[in-house]
Write a protein that holds these residues in place. Structure first.
Motif, mmCIF file in Angstrom:
data_model
loop_
_atom_site.group_PDB
_atom_site.id
_atom_site.type_symbol
_atom_site.label_atom_id
_atom_site.label_comp_id
_atom_site.label_asym_id
_atom_site.label_seq_id
_atom_site.Cartn_x
_atom_site.Cartn_y
_atom_site.Cartn_z
ATOM 1 N N ARG A 1 18.985 22.919 79.109
ATOM 2 C CA ARG A 1 17.594 23.357 78.912
ATOM 3 C C ARG A 1 16.670 22.168 78.662
ATOM 4 N NH1 ARG A 1 12.992 24.547 78.658
ATOM 5 N NH2 ARG A 1 11.981 26.077 77.351
ATOM 6 N N PHE A 2 17.209 21.124 78.006
ATOM 7 C CA PHE A 2 16.436 19.918 77.722
ATOM 8 C C PHE A 2 16.657 18.828 78.769
ATOM 9 C CE2 PHE A 2 16.365 22.014 73.632
ATOM 10 C CZ PHE A 2 15.077 21.771 73.195
ATOM 11 N N GLY A 3 17.443 19.134 79.818
ATOM 12 C CA GLY A 3 17.705 18.152 80.871
ATOM 13 C C GLY A 3 18.615 17.027 80.409
ATOM 14 N N LEU A 4 19.512 17.323 79.470
ATOM 15 C CA LEU A 4 20.366 16.298 78.876
ATOM 16 C C LEU A 4 21.838 16.514 79.202
ATOM 17 C CD1 LEU A 4 18.745 16.230 75.331
ATOM 18 C CD2 LEU A 4 18.431 14.542 77.147
ATOM 19 N N ALA A 5 22.597 15.460 79.009
ATOM 20 C CA ALA A 5 24.046 15.518 79.160
ATOM 21 C C ALA A 5 24.664 14.551 78.155
ATOM 22 C CB ALA A 5 24.457 15.143 80.573
ATOM 23 N N THR A 6 25.958 14.695 77.923
ATOM 24 C CA THR A 6 26.709 13.811 77.040
ATOM 25 C C THR A 6 27.807 13.138 77.851
ATOM 26 O OG1 THR A 6 26.280 15.147 75.082
ATOM 27 C CG2 THR A 6 28.212 13.736 75.000
ATOM 28 N N ASP B 1 33.912 11.397 80.957
ATOM 29 C CA ASP B 1 33.482 12.743 81.336
ATOM 30 C C ASP B 1 32.002 12.924 81.019
ATOM 31 O OD1 ASP B 1 36.193 13.760 81.965
ATOM 32 O OD2 ASP B 1 36.507 13.449 79.815
ATOM 33 N N THR B 2 31.377 13.819 81.753
ATOM 34 C CA THR B 2 29.989 14.196 81.495
ATOM 35 C C THR B 2 29.964 15.676 81.176
ATOM 36 O OG1 THR B 2 29.285 12.537 83.090
ATOM 37 C CG2 THR B 2 27.649 14.127 82.417
ATOM 38 N N VAL B 3 29.297 16.031 80.069
ATOM 39 C CA VAL B 3 29.241 17.425 79.613
ATOM 40 C C VAL B 3 27.786 17.868 79.539
ATOM 41 C CG1 VAL B 3 29.785 18.991 77.703
ATOM 42 C CG2 VAL B 3 31.338 17.114 78.246
ATOM 43 N N ARG B 4 27.528 19.064 80.060
ATOM 44 C CA ARG B 4 26.200 19.679 79.980
ATOM 45 C C ARG B 4 26.369 21.115 79.513
ATOM 46 N NH1 ARG B 4 26.900 17.567 84.737
ATOM 47 N NH2 ARG B 4 25.808 15.695 85.319
ATOM 48 N N GLY B 5 26.039 21.357 78.256
ATOM 49 C CA GLY B 5 26.074 22.726 77.744
ATOM 50 C C GLY B 5 24.748 23.412 78.047
ATOM 51 N N PRO B 6 24.654 24.720 77.771
ATOM 52 C CA PRO B 6 23.424 25.450 78.086
ATOM 53 C C PRO B 6 22.186 24.906 77.374
ATOM 54 C CG PRO B 6 25.143 26.939 77.280
ATOM 55 C CD PRO B 6 25.687 25.563 77.218
ATOM 56 N N LEU B 7 22.317 24.543 76.106
ATOM 57 C CA LEU B 7 21.166 24.024 75.374
ATOM 58 C C LEU B 7 20.792 22.634 75.875
ATOM 59 C CD1 LEU B 7 19.083 24.611 73.203
ATOM 60 C CD2 LEU B 7 20.668 23.679 71.511
ATOM 61 N N ARG B 8 21.802 21.790 76.109
ATOM 62 C CA ARG B 8 21.524 20.459 76.662
ATOM 63 C C ARG B 8 20.838 20.582 78.015
ATOM 64 N NH1 ARG B 8 27.189 19.189 75.649
ATOM 65 N NH2 ARG B 8 27.306 18.469 73.530
#
Length: 165
Positions: A120-125, A111-118
């Motif tokens: 904002r930094f253009g990041l995902a997990t 899975d790929t997760v993108r929270g609001p703070l991530r």
């Protein structure tokens, strides 16, 4: 993708992860300081309180500054990840490093997760769920496009491994 992993995982997280880690730490410290200051300023509102709480608030502030400035940079140097033909490897840890490996044959979902703070930094997990009691492996701090490519790479490798094994 390499054949097998030798030594620690090679890939670093993306550089914006340092800013993301700093923002998370800053938010945590700010919340702790705000609670202490609120208790100090409005002592009758809570069962405990008083101006003495400015002392721990100041101590937390003194600890927060170097932590927010230095720890994320250090984590960037320590945290690593790698995907091979055999497994997904992740090394994380703030003070005690933990290395985890998930064989492709044990992977259940990616899975790929993108929270609001991530975001904002253009990041995902990328979260790799396995048939392990230890839980999921997380590759945190990847750029959104890189995270999507890594998730696809793991999915393809898992599918190919399952088809041949």
């Amino acid at each position: 993708m390499t054949q097998a992993q030798s030594g620690p995982p090679r890939n670093r997280f993306d550089r914006p992860a340092v800013g993301w880690w700093r923002a998370r730490l800053a938010a945590l410290f700010t919340a702790a300081i705000a609670i202490l200051v609120l208790h100090a300023v409005v002592p009758g509102l809570f069962k405990f309180g008083g101006y003495w709480l400015f002392v721990p608030a100041a101590a937390v502030t003194v600890l927060a500054v170097p932590a927010v400035l230095l720890l994320p940079r250090w984590w960037f140097e320590v945290h690593r990840w790698e995907v091979t033909d055999l497994a997904v490897y992740v090394r994380t840890g703030y003070f005690w490093q933990q290395s985890r490996m998930a064989p492709l044959s044990r992977i259940q979902s990616v899975d790929t997760v993108r929270g609001p703070l991530r975001k904002r930094f253009g990041l995902a997990t990328v979260t790799v769920t396995t048939a392990s009691a230890k839980g999921s492996l997380k590759i945190e701090g990847l750029g959104e496009e890189r995270a999507a490519a890594v998730a696809e790479q793991i999915t393809r490798a898992t599918r190919a491994r399952t088809a041949t094994g």
